[in-house]
Design a protein around this motif. Structure first.
Motif: not given
Length: 159
Positions: A92-120
């Motif tokens: 039920g929480l929005p997770d974030i995927y960020l793309t990189s033009n040269q490096g690696s993309n990243a997926l962050y799992r939303n833990l709530g209260d503006f805390h995220f975990e990198d699950i890439t």
């Protein structure tokens, strides 16, 4: 993730439809701005606007750095990367995927209260070195969960 070329039918049409949907959101915002800015409503005990949260608080340590040589080689790399928001784990929480033009993309799992975990690494969605420029979450195969589409320079769309 499997790689999908721009001519592969259904996946391409769905990616295109997602891009049109995002573009239409921009159109709505543009129409709304023509009316004029809304008056800001303030209440005692509330701070107006947004403030930056440091990586030590959020857990998001992603950067999208592009070298000058790369930007000169292909100006599209200087345009920045993409962001996709979606509930990838069904909590039920929005997770974030960020793309990189040269490096690696990243997926962050939303833990709530503006805390995220990198699950890439465990999600397998880094797409290192693919020159990723955009992303969208959509249920491509109709199974009820979100799939990730990532556009890349010269490499088609990864699904």
């Amino acid at each position: 993730m499997r790689s999908v070329t721009a001519n592969s039918g259904r996946a391409w049409r769905l990616a295109f439809a997602g891009a049109l949907a995002l573009a239409s959101l921009g159109g709505v915002a543009a129409c709304r701005s023509r009316v004029g800015p809304a008056a800001w409503h303030q209440e005692i005990g509330y701070r107006p606007g947004f403030g930056a949260l440091p990586p030590s608080r959020t857990g998001i340590r992603f950067t999208n750095a592009v070298t000058l040589d790369s930007a000169l080689w292909n100006r599209h790399l200087a345009q920045g990367g993409g962001v996709a928001l979606g509930d990838v784990d069904g909590d039920g929480l929005p997770d974030i995927y960020l793309t990189s033009n040269q490096g690696s993309n990243a997926l962050y799992r939303n833990l709530g209260d503006f805390h995220f975990e990198d699950i890439t690494p465990r999600a397998g969605v880094a797409l290192t070195g693919r020159h990723s420029t955009g992303a969208v979450f959509a249920d491509v195969d109709g199974d009820g969960d979100l799939d990730l589409l990532v556009s890349t320079l010269g490499g088609g769309v990864a699904l």
